[in-house]
Enzyme design. Structure first.
Site, PDB file in Angstrom:
ATOM      1  N   ASP A  19     -10.163  12.033  16.882  1.00  0.00           N
ATOM      2  CA  ASP A  19      -9.527  11.002  16.050  1.00  0.00           C
ATOM      3  C   ASP A  19      -8.097  11.453  15.784  1.00  0.00           C
ATOM      4  OD1 ASP A  19     -10.957   8.604  14.205  1.00  0.00           O
ATOM      5  OD2 ASP A  19      -8.986   9.250  13.515  1.00  0.00           O
TER       6      ASP A  19
ATOM      7  N   ARG B 285       0.797  -1.232   0.000  1.00  0.00           N
ATOM      8  CA  ARG B 285       0.000   0.000   0.000  1.00  0.00           C
ATOM      9  C   ARG B 285       0.828   1.279   0.000  1.00  0.00           C
ATOM     10  NH1 ARG B 285      -5.265  -1.381   3.382  1.00  0.00           N
ATOM     11  NH2 ARG B 285      -5.952  -3.071   2.059  1.00  0.00           N
TER      12      ARG B 285
HETATM   13  C1  LIG Z   1     -12.972   1.884  12.340  1.00  0.00           C
HETATM   14  S1  LIG Z   1     -12.891   3.526  12.915  1.00  0.00           S
HETATM   15  C2  LIG Z   1     -14.148   3.467  14.190  1.00  0.00           C
HETATM   16  C3  LIG Z   1     -15.204   4.524  14.003  1.00  0.00           C
HETATM   17  C4  LIG Z   1     -16.382   4.425  14.998  1.00  0.00           C
HETATM   18  N1  LIG Z   1     -15.908   4.521  16.362  1.00  0.00           N
HETATM   19  C5  LIG Z   1     -17.169   3.145  14.777  1.00  0.00           C
HETATM   20  O1  LIG Z   1     -17.157   2.253  15.638  1.00  0.00           O
HETATM   21  O2  LIG Z   1     -17.806   3.023  13.726  1.00  0.00           O
HETATM   22  C6  LIG Z   1     -11.382   3.539  13.875  1.00  0.00           C
HETATM   23  C7  LIG Z   1     -10.821   4.951  14.081  1.00  0.00           C
HETATM   24  O3  LIG Z   1      -9.854   4.927  15.132  1.00  0.00           O
HETATM   25  C8  LIG Z   1      -8.885   5.917  14.850  1.00  0.00           C
HETATM   26  N2  LIG Z   1      -7.668   5.669  15.635  1.00  0.00           N
HETATM   27  C9  LIG Z   1      -6.789   4.632  15.524  1.00  0.00           C
HETATM   28  N3  LIG Z   1      -5.782   4.786  16.391  1.00  0.00           N
HETATM   29  C10 LIG Z   1      -6.012   5.934  17.078  1.00  0.00           C
HETATM   30  C11 LIG Z   1      -5.289   6.626  18.105  1.00  0.00           C
HETATM   31  N4  LIG Z   1      -4.134   6.189  18.588  1.00  0.00           N
HETATM   32  N5  LIG Z   1      -5.835   7.793  18.572  1.00  0.00           N
HETATM   33  C12 LIG Z   1      -7.008   8.249  18.060  1.00  0.00           C
HETATM   34  N6  LIG Z   1      -7.715   7.660  17.095  1.00  0.00           N
HETATM   35  C13 LIG Z   1      -7.216   6.502  16.605  1.00  0.00           C
HETATM   36  C14 LIG Z   1      -8.681   5.763  13.340  1.00  0.00           C
HETATM   37  O4  LIG Z   1      -8.107   6.925  12.765  1.00  0.00           O
HETATM   38  C15 LIG Z   1     -10.121   5.482  12.844  1.00  0.00           C
HETATM   39  O5  LIG Z   1     -10.756   6.648  12.376  1.00  0.00           O
END
Ligand SMILES: C[S@@+](CC[C@H](N)C(=O)[O-])C[C@H]1O[C@@H](n2cnc3c(N)ncnc32)[C@H](O)[C@@H]1O
Length: 267
Positions: free
Chosen positions: A142, A34
């Site tokens: 996020d 990727r």
């Molecule tokens: C799959 S989405 C989940 C969205 C929503 N909470 C849901 O359940 O549908 C996961 C999100 O976690 C965020 N994320 C991953 N690691 C993170 C971190 N260390 N701090 C903040 N956000 C994080 C990613 O950028 C992504 O937007």
């Protein structure tokens, strides 16, 4: 194809895990596949130069990489049982006990905002004409500024809207083009989006409810446990934590009380 050396791979796995909690140990092939186009786009011929760019603490660069290796996928009313619990248990409880009529909610790992906006619409429906008496704004955070920019615009397509009932489309959205809908200003203004890395210290006022759903899937067990304890500390007594339905909290690693699958309460 540009290959990752063992040294480069170990370096980036360590860097990302210690700074963002995300465990890339099983993603070697994914990184090679990727990130290739990104290296080419930047005129780079090896991963060392690219990782150096990332390590210069360039948050845009690192989140662009993480966006390619993890998923931001989300949609309105995802894991609907949580919103039923909010409507049937938490909000009636708040009405009985919360004299200040002030509810603080955090959507941690909010992606493009559907989780936070669903919560607002459930609350607007629940309080109905009494909603002006309540103060229930949501903090949505996020690491990816890009997804939150989409949330601030509030324009959603078919995939995001697949579970949204007609009544909500009419009440809270305006149709735009063939199959897009834009969320009303009234809903959008109740959510504040902020970039925040969950690995950083939580310097927040206590919350009544925290959503951290489908985020910890990328973290190893020790990182999850530490994060869950930080959530515990930043909840009010009696406050709730919702995690993803495929996630669990190890019972002996936290003080949370198990309520039902993926719902926990601070005792
Ligand atoms: C799959 S989405 C989940 C969205 C929503 N909470 C849901 O359940 O549908 C996961 C999100 O976690 C965020 N994320 C991953 N690691 C993170 C971190 N260390 N701090 C903040 N956000 C994080 C990613 O950028 C992504 O937007």
């Amino acid at each position: 194809m540009i290959h990752l050396t063992d040294q480069e791979f170990n370096d980036i796995v360590t860097y990302i895990k210690s700074n963002y909690g995300i465990n890339l140990i099983n993603k070697r092939q994914l990184i090679e596949a990727r990130m290739y186009s990104v290296l080419v786009e930047k005129g780079l011929t090896n991963f060392t130069d690219y990782f150096n760019l990332i390590k210069q603490n360039n948050s845009q660069e690192v989140t662009a990489m993480l966006n390619k290796l993890t998923t931001n996928h989300t949609y309105f009313l995802r894991e609907e049982a949580h919103f039923n619990f909010l409507k049937n248990v938490i909000l009636p409880e708040q009405e009985k006990t919360n004299r200040m009529k002030n509810i603080r909610i955090w959507s941690a790992g909010c992606s493009s905002g559907e989780e936070a906006f669903t919560t607002i619409m459930v609350m607007m429906d629940y309080f109905g004409l009494r909603r002006s008496e309540w103060d229930y704004r949501i903090l949505a955070t996020d690491i990816s500024e890009k997804v939150m920019q989409e949330a601030r615009v509030g324009l959603y397509g078919k995939d995001s809207l697949k579970n949204v009932p007609e009544t909500w489309l009419r009440r809270y959205f305006t149709k735009q083009g063939n199959d897009h809908y834009v969320l009303s200003e009234e809903v959008r203004k109740q959510v504040i989006f902020k970039r925040f890395n969950l690995m950083d210290p939580f310097l927040f006022q206590p919350f009544d409810l925290i959503f951290c759903r489908n985020v910890m899937i990328y973290f190893d067990q020790a990182t999850r446990n530490a994060l869950i304890n930080k959530f515990y500390d930043v909840l009010k007594p009696g406050g709730y934590l919702f995690i993803g339905h495929s996630e669990t909290i190890q019972r002996d690693s936290s003080k949370f009380v198990y309520i039902e699958p993926s719902v926990y309460q601070k005792g």
